[in-house]
Scaffold this motif. Sequence first.
Motif, PDB file in Angstrom:
ATOM      1  N   PHE A 191       2.763 -18.129  -0.213  1.00 32.23           N
ATOM      2  CA  PHE A 191       4.042 -17.769   0.229  1.00 32.23           C
ATOM      3  C   PHE A 191       4.091 -16.748   0.948  1.00 32.23           C
ATOM      4  O   PHE A 191       4.863 -16.851   2.081  1.00 32.23           O
ATOM      5  CB  PHE A 191       4.932 -17.734  -1.233  1.00 32.23           C
ATOM      6  CG  PHE A 191       6.252 -17.630  -1.077  1.00 32.23           C
ATOM      7  CD1 PHE A 191       7.056 -18.783  -1.235  1.00 32.23           C
ATOM      8  CD2 PHE A 191       6.805 -16.496  -1.076  1.00 32.23           C
ATOM      9  CE1 PHE A 191       8.503 -18.520  -1.312  1.00 32.23           C
ATOM     10  CE2 PHE A 191       8.172 -16.243  -0.949  1.00 32.23           C
ATOM     11  CZ  PHE A 191       9.109 -17.443  -0.986  1.00 32.23           C
ATOM     12  N   THR A 244       6.597 -22.896  -8.694  1.00 30.56           N
ATOM     13  CA  THR A 244       7.591 -23.348  -9.767  1.00 30.56           C
ATOM     14  C   THR A 244       6.900 -24.376 -10.372  1.00 30.56           C
ATOM     15  O   THR A 244       7.104 -24.345 -11.824  1.00 30.56           O
ATOM     16  CB  THR A 244       8.721 -23.749  -9.100  1.00 30.56           C
ATOM     17  OG1 THR A 244       8.561 -24.652  -7.940  1.00 30.56           O
ATOM     18  CG2 THR A 244       9.667 -22.506  -8.572  1.00 30.56           C
ATOM     19  N   THR A 302      15.690 -25.518  -0.504  1.00 31.55           N
ATOM     20  CA  THR A 302      15.174 -24.341   0.219  1.00 31.55           C
ATOM     21  C   THR A 302      14.801 -24.643   1.656  1.00 31.55           C
ATOM     22  O   THR A 302      15.093 -24.007   2.722  1.00 31.55           O
ATOM     23  CB  THR A 302      14.221 -23.331  -0.501  1.00 31.55           C
ATOM     24  OG1 THR A 302      14.425 -23.482  -1.823  1.00 31.55           O
ATOM     25  CG2 THR A 302      13.813 -22.049  -0.051  1.00 31.55           C
ATOM     26  N   GLY A 303      13.970 -25.476   1.649  1.00 38.71           N
ATOM     27  CA  GLY A 303      13.424 -26.056   3.077  1.00 38.71           C
ATOM     28  C   GLY A 303      14.467 -26.384   4.034  1.00 38.71           C
ATOM     29  O   GLY A 303      14.558 -26.275   5.023  1.00 38.71           O
ATOM     30  N   PRO A 361      11.484 -28.327  -9.534  1.00 36.20           N
ATOM     31  CA  PRO A 361      11.101 -27.863  -8.749  1.00 36.20           C
ATOM     32  C   PRO A 361      10.920 -28.278  -7.346  1.00 36.20           C
ATOM     33  O   PRO A 361      11.348 -27.677  -6.488  1.00 36.20           O
ATOM     34  CB  PRO A 361       9.536 -27.540  -9.220  1.00 36.20           C
ATOM     35  CG  PRO A 361       9.672 -27.470 -10.848  1.00 36.20           C
ATOM     36  CD  PRO A 361      10.555 -28.561 -10.969  1.00 36.20           C
ATOM     37  N   LEU A 362      10.948 -29.499  -7.279  1.00 35.30           N
ATOM     38  CA  LEU A 362      10.839 -30.429  -5.874  1.00 35.30           C
ATOM     39  C   LEU A 362      12.173 -30.290  -5.330  1.00 35.30           C
ATOM     40  O   LEU A 362      12.493 -30.119  -4.313  1.00 35.30           O
ATOM     41  CB  LEU A 362      10.472 -31.808  -6.549  1.00 35.30           C
ATOM     42  CG  LEU A 362       9.652 -32.600  -5.335  1.00 35.30           C
ATOM     43  CD1 LEU A 362       8.571 -31.766  -5.051  1.00 35.30           C
ATOM     44  CD2 LEU A 362       9.578 -33.888  -5.749  1.00 35.30           C
ATOM     45  N   VAL A 401       7.474 -23.491   1.740  1.00 33.52           N
ATOM     46  CA  VAL A 401       8.046 -24.318   0.550  1.00 33.52           C
ATOM     47  C   VAL A 401       6.856 -24.788  -0.397  1.00 33.52           C
ATOM     48  O   VAL A 401       6.987 -24.935  -1.662  1.00 33.52           O
ATOM     49  CB  VAL A 401       8.841 -25.614   1.214  1.00 33.52           C
ATOM     50  CG1 VAL A 401       8.873 -26.521   0.270  1.00 33.52           C
ATOM     51  CG2 VAL A 401      10.014 -25.010   1.815  1.00 33.52           C
ATOM     52  N   GLY A 402       5.676 -25.013   0.465  1.00 38.72           N
ATOM     53  CA  GLY A 402       4.396 -25.339  -0.444  1.00 38.72           C
ATOM     54  C   GLY A 402       4.113 -24.546  -1.421  1.00 38.72           C
ATOM     55  O   GLY A 402       3.852 -24.561  -2.589  1.00 38.72           O
ATOM     56  N   LEU A 454       6.253 -22.092  -2.709  1.00 39.47           N
ATOM     57  CA  LEU A 454       7.296 -21.938  -3.649  1.00 39.47           C
ATOM     58  C   LEU A 454       6.986 -23.146  -4.802  1.00 39.47           C
ATOM     59  O   LEU A 454       7.309 -22.836  -5.900  1.00 39.47           O
ATOM     60  CB  LEU A 454       8.357 -22.165  -3.095  1.00 39.47           C
ATOM     61  CG  LEU A 454       9.789 -22.104  -3.892  1.00 39.47           C
ATOM     62  CD1 LEU A 454       9.912 -20.476  -4.329  1.00 39.47           C
ATOM     63  CD2 LEU A 454      10.887 -22.200  -3.228  1.00 39.47           C
ATOM     64  N   TYR A 455       6.564 -24.568  -4.240  1.00 39.91           N
ATOM     65  CA  TYR A 455       6.519 -25.488  -5.104  1.00 39.91           C
ATOM     66  C   TYR A 455       5.396 -25.045  -5.996  1.00 39.91           C
ATOM     67  O   TYR A 455       5.448 -25.440  -7.242  1.00 39.91           O
ATOM     68  CB  TYR A 455       6.051 -26.827  -4.596  1.00 39.91           C
ATOM     69  CG  TYR A 455       5.612 -27.946  -5.120  1.00 39.91           C
ATOM     70  CD1 TYR A 455       6.924 -28.703  -5.755  1.00 39.91           C
ATOM     71  CD2 TYR A 455       4.393 -28.571  -5.532  1.00 39.91           C
ATOM     72  CE1 TYR A 455       6.515 -29.670  -6.620  1.00 39.91           C
ATOM     73  CE2 TYR A 455       4.144 -29.473  -6.188  1.00 39.91           C
ATOM     74  CZ  TYR A 455       5.095 -30.089  -6.916  1.00 39.91           C
ATOM     75  OH  TYR A 455       4.899 -31.145  -7.542  1.00 39.91           O
ATOM     76  N   CYS A 498      12.766 -26.784  -4.102  1.00 38.53           N
ATOM     77  CA  CYS A 498      11.977 -26.709  -2.792  1.00 38.53           C
ATOM     78  C   CYS A 498      12.499 -27.499  -1.560  1.00 38.53           C
ATOM     79  O   CYS A 498      12.740 -26.699  -0.664  1.00 38.53           O
ATOM     80  CB  CYS A 498      10.649 -27.215  -2.977  1.00 38.53           C
ATOM     81  SG  CYS A 498       9.477 -26.090  -3.967  1.00 38.53           S
TER      82      CYS A 498
END
Lengths: 175, 117
Positions: free
Chosen positions: B40, B25, A84-85, A77-78, B18-19, B21-22, A81
């Motif tokens: 999100f 997931t 994506t970022g 996941p990290l 992103v936070g 999304l994290y 992310c």
Amino acid sequence: MVVTVIGIIRAHNLFAVVMLGGIYSFLMATVLVVLDAVDVAMTEAAVGAGMSTVLLLAVLHLTRTREAPLRHAPVIPLLICLLTGGALVYGTLDLPPFGQPDNPQNLHVAPYYLENSIEETKSPNVVTAVLASYRGFDTLGEVAVIFSAGIGVLILLSRRRRREMVVEDEGRSRK
Amino acid sequence: MNEFLADLNYWVTIFLLVGGLYIITAHGNMVKKLVGLAIFQSSVYLLFISPGKILGGTAPIIAPGFDVYSNPLPHVLILTAIVVGVATIALGLAIVVRIHEAYGTIEDDEVHDLEAD
């Protein structure tokens, strides 16, 4: 807001997560006021901070309030992310500068709305005019979405009540 | 400095996205996943509203004495999006309640284990 999100990621008590979510929504509403979106800010404060918090607390009442610790390190996941970022940051480099009146998004239909809405709809609030008149079909679709979501929630929760009644009836007949 | 501040807006949006999304997931708890989904979604609100702001402008309510108004179109779109977002979360929470009744847990992994048994 950034700090609140980090807090939400780190907190394991779901009650704290929900409260931080409410704080986050109010902060978001404040930022929206600064960005001149007063109608959106009001909706966010009422719906985001009010309704969703109440709904989440109701669900916590029905379930439990502790989150189990993560079983394995969240490497994938990290990675997703960060990718994506990174892609998004790369995308911002091509966006037009902030707050200029001649940006493309401010030259499309928005000037038409601002100039003509008071004659055509008699509403001084342009957001209301666009929402109810120019883009009324969007709002109709929104109402349809809320309606179907409400029906979905009712179906999901009423099945359970029916089953509880069946269980109660069985208990009674056994006695 | 001004340029940095202009981009900061987008960077905060990206961090929130992103936070969220994290959380979706990486975390197994379904209530927390839904809070992540809300974050999100609201980052997208910010992404839409912030380009509509015009420096020196005011809220798009026509009044004498003001000439520059911010773009009203994103505000309308996001009003719709907020309400749809809450409808999504309400439906998700109803599903979580049903899962809790069926399995007695709201953790992804534990539901998976129960299915495997």
